[in-house]
Scaffold this motif. Structure first.
Motif, PDB file in Angstrom:
ATOM      1  N   ILE A 217       5.468   0.123 -14.316  1.00  0.00           N
ATOM      2  CA  ILE A 217       3.961   0.751 -14.536  1.00  0.00           C
ATOM      3  C   ILE A 217       3.140  -0.050 -14.768  1.00  0.00           C
ATOM      4  N   ALA A 218       3.364  -1.203 -15.466  1.00  0.00           N
ATOM      5  CA  ALA A 218       2.316  -2.156 -16.010  1.00  0.00           C
ATOM      6  C   ALA A 218       1.850  -3.086 -14.719  1.00  0.00           C
ATOM      7  N   GLU A 219       2.739  -3.190 -13.675  1.00  0.00           N
ATOM      8  CA  GLU A 219       2.596  -3.916 -12.628  1.00  0.00           C
ATOM      9  C   GLU A 219       1.985  -3.183 -11.294  1.00  0.00           C
ATOM     10  N   SER A 220       1.995  -1.703 -11.473  1.00  0.00           N
ATOM     11  CA  SER A 220       1.782  -0.996 -10.248  1.00  0.00           C
ATOM     12  C   SER A 220       0.373  -0.245 -10.266  1.00  0.00           C
ATOM     13  N   PRO A 221      -0.443  -0.394  -8.983  1.00  0.00           N
ATOM     14  CA  PRO A 221      -1.575   0.456  -9.004  1.00  0.00           C
ATOM     15  C   PRO A 221      -1.267   1.789  -8.731  1.00  0.00           C
ATOM     16  N   VAL A 222       0.104   2.121  -8.532  1.00  0.00           N
ATOM     17  CA  VAL A 222       0.220   3.781  -8.160  1.00  0.00           C
ATOM     18  C   VAL A 222       1.223   4.295  -8.991  1.00  0.00           C
ATOM     19  N   GLU A 223       1.449   5.586  -9.256  1.00  0.00           N
ATOM     20  CA  GLU A 223       2.259   6.253  -9.950  1.00  0.00           C
ATOM     21  C   GLU A 223       3.808   5.656  -9.665  1.00  0.00           C
TER      22      GLU A 223
ATOM     23  N   GLY B 200       0.754  -1.094  -0.107  1.00  0.00           N
ATOM     24  CA  GLY B 200      -0.050  -0.124   0.040  1.00  0.00           C
ATOM     25  C   GLY B 200       0.666   1.326  -0.102  1.00  0.00           C
ATOM     26  N   TYR B 201       1.884   1.365  -0.687  1.00  0.00           N
ATOM     27  CA  TYR B 201       2.706   2.470  -0.860  1.00  0.00           C
ATOM     28  C   TYR B 201       1.845   3.475  -1.527  1.00  0.00           C
ATOM     29  N   ASP B 202       2.201   4.914  -1.531  1.00  0.00           N
ATOM     30  CA  ASP B 202       1.516   5.798  -2.226  1.00  0.00           C
ATOM     31  C   ASP B 202       2.332   5.782  -3.556  1.00  0.00           C
ATOM     32  N   GLU B 203       3.459   5.673  -3.743  1.00  0.00           N
ATOM     33  CA  GLU B 203       4.311   5.763  -5.069  1.00  0.00           C
ATOM     34  C   GLU B 203       5.199   4.710  -5.037  1.00  0.00           C
ATOM     35  N   ILE B 204       5.885   4.283  -6.048  1.00  0.00           N
ATOM     36  CA  ILE B 204       7.040   3.625  -6.355  1.00  0.00           C
ATOM     37  C   ILE B 204       7.934   4.358  -7.219  1.00  0.00           C
ATOM     38  N   ASN B 205       9.357   3.996  -6.566  1.00  0.00           N
ATOM     39  CA  ASN B 205      10.388   5.139  -7.229  1.00  0.00           C
ATOM     40  C   ASN B 205      11.455   4.377  -7.542  1.00  0.00           C
ATOM     41  N   LEU B 206      11.981   4.582  -8.736  1.00  0.00           N
ATOM     42  CA  LEU B 206      13.138   4.035  -9.238  1.00  0.00           C
ATOM     43  C   LEU B 206      14.484   4.575  -9.050  1.00  0.00           C
ATOM     44  N   ASN B 207      15.431   3.820  -8.462  1.00  0.00           N
ATOM     45  CA  ASN B 207      16.513   4.780  -8.145  1.00  0.00           C
ATOM     46  C   ASN B 207      17.516   4.730  -9.324  1.00  0.00           C
ATOM     47  N   VAL B 208      17.846   5.932  -9.815  1.00  0.00           N
ATOM     48  CA  VAL B 208      18.735   5.861 -10.817  1.00  0.00           C
ATOM     49  C   VAL B 208      19.732   7.111 -10.368  1.00  0.00           C
ATOM     50  N   GLY B 209      20.005   7.087  -9.163  1.00  0.00           N
ATOM     51  CA  GLY B 209      21.056   8.261  -8.616  1.00  0.00           C
ATOM     52  C   GLY B 209      21.960   7.863  -7.614  1.00  0.00           C
ATOM     53  N   CYS B 210      21.815   6.741  -7.141  1.00  0.00           N
ATOM     54  CA  CYS B 210      22.921   6.518  -6.034  1.00  0.00           C
ATOM     55  C   CYS B 210      24.235   5.764  -6.443  1.00  0.00           C
TER      56      CYS B 210
END
Length: 337
Positions: free
Chosen positions: A131-137, A92-102
């Motif tokens: 995106i195809a698998e995520s219910p959130v942004e 139930g997270y509000d957003e999924i973020n991909l790390n392209v910075g570490c």
């Protein structure tokens, strides 16, 4: 929050606290949420393989009170990231973020993080698969470039590819990452900040929601929001939590929950008591709070009392007694000032 309604999380992203390894765990996020009802919080980065094969309930555990909160995932395999995103969805997270910075060596060896700035096509495939698998942004956090790349060329191309892949919200750390020769700590301090470049990206991509990150200090938020959709604060939120978050809700026109850091410390106490009863040690919690009174009377006593006593407090009662003693030190110092 449904995938069709990103309004709330985008509004929260007006100010966010960066994902920081070993720092933004559940206790840190719980404390930060006491300080601000509105800011968007982030987990530490969790790798896609860890989500797939590891103890998901422990890695992805959070409390309802943390919302709005985003999960940051690290990885570079589209299928693996898609599976991790699907497995994370029930949490139930509000957003999924991909790390392209570490820029850390461990992240590079796994071929993800900032090194992915060199392969934007791969990042685009990863984003589309998530995106195809995520219910959130699904969003992205990136650098302006790495090594000898020209950010003026690389960054707009990267953003265009993210937009085409379906990610219309990106947070940009306004520094290059040098993958050879600089430590992760140095990569947060030595490469020069290029805020004007990031500001130009917002002008060039008005249809995207872009946030700026890197070197943002308390008091700079309004200045940056004049150019950007959002501001992400990192180490300042950790080392100066009251200065960074104590008045943050005013950015949304709200009255901040507390007028004084002592009141915030008192409001955090019941939360600490519950965490201690659930098995946490006071050190797990207090280490995130050492900067609460930064620059104020009693700050040094607060830090010293908690730092020196945390390892000795072995029971919930001892942990709370230590916390109360540290707060008394602050009150006494304030009265004497």
């Amino acid at each position: 929050m449904s995938s069709k309604d990103t309004t709330a999380v985008r509004d929260a992203a007006r100010l966010s606290v960066a994902p920081m390894m070993d720092w933004t765990d559940r206790y840190c996020r719980g404390f930060h949420r006491v300080l601000s009802r509105r800011a968007l919080l982030f987990t530490e980065m969790v790798t896609a393989p860890a989500i797939i094969h590891g103890p998901r309930d422990r890695l992805l555990g959070k409390e309802m009170a943390e919302h709005p909160v985003a999960l940051q995932i690290g990885g570079s395999d589209p299928d693996e990231l898609a599976r991790a995103t699907a497995l994370a969805a029930p949490h139930g997270y509000d957003e999924i973020n991909l790390n392209v910075g570490c820029p850390s060596d461990r992240v590079q060896s796994g071929c993800f993080g900032a090194v992915l700035m060199k392969t934007p096509d791969l990042v685009a495939r990863c984003v589309a698969a998530m995106i195809a698998e995520s219910p959130v942004e699904v969003t992205v956090k990136c650098r302006i470039g790495v090594d000898d790349q020209d950010p003026e060329t690389v960054l707009p191309d990267f953003l265009a590819r993210m937009r085409d892949a379906g990610a219309s919200r990106v947070t940009i750390h306004a520094r290059k990452a040098w993958l050879e020769g600089l430590s992760p700590k140095d990569n947060r301090e030595i490469p020069p900040l290029d805020y004007p470049l990031v500001h130009r990206m917002k002008a060039a991509f008005p249809d995207m929601h872009l946030s700026i990150n890197g070197g943002v200090q308390p008091g700079m938020e309004a200045e940056q929001l004049a150019h950007m959709d959002g501001v992400m604060i990192g180490r300042a939120a950790y080392h100066q939590p009251w200065d960074s978050l104590g008045a943050a809700d005013a950015l949304w026109g709200d009255t901040p929950p507390f007028a004084d850091p002592v009141d915030a410390a008192l409001a955090t106490r019941p939360l600490i008591a519950r965490w201690l009863d659930d098995g946490a040690r006071i050190h797990n919690i207090s280490r995130h709070m050492l900067g609460l009174f930064h620059g104020r009377p009693g700050a040094r006593l607060w830090r010293r009392t908690l730092s020196e006593g945390a390892s000795k407090a072995r029971t919930p009662a001892e942990g709370l007694a230590l916390y109360d003693a540290a707060l008394d030190q602050v009150r006494n110092a304030a009265e004497a000032a």
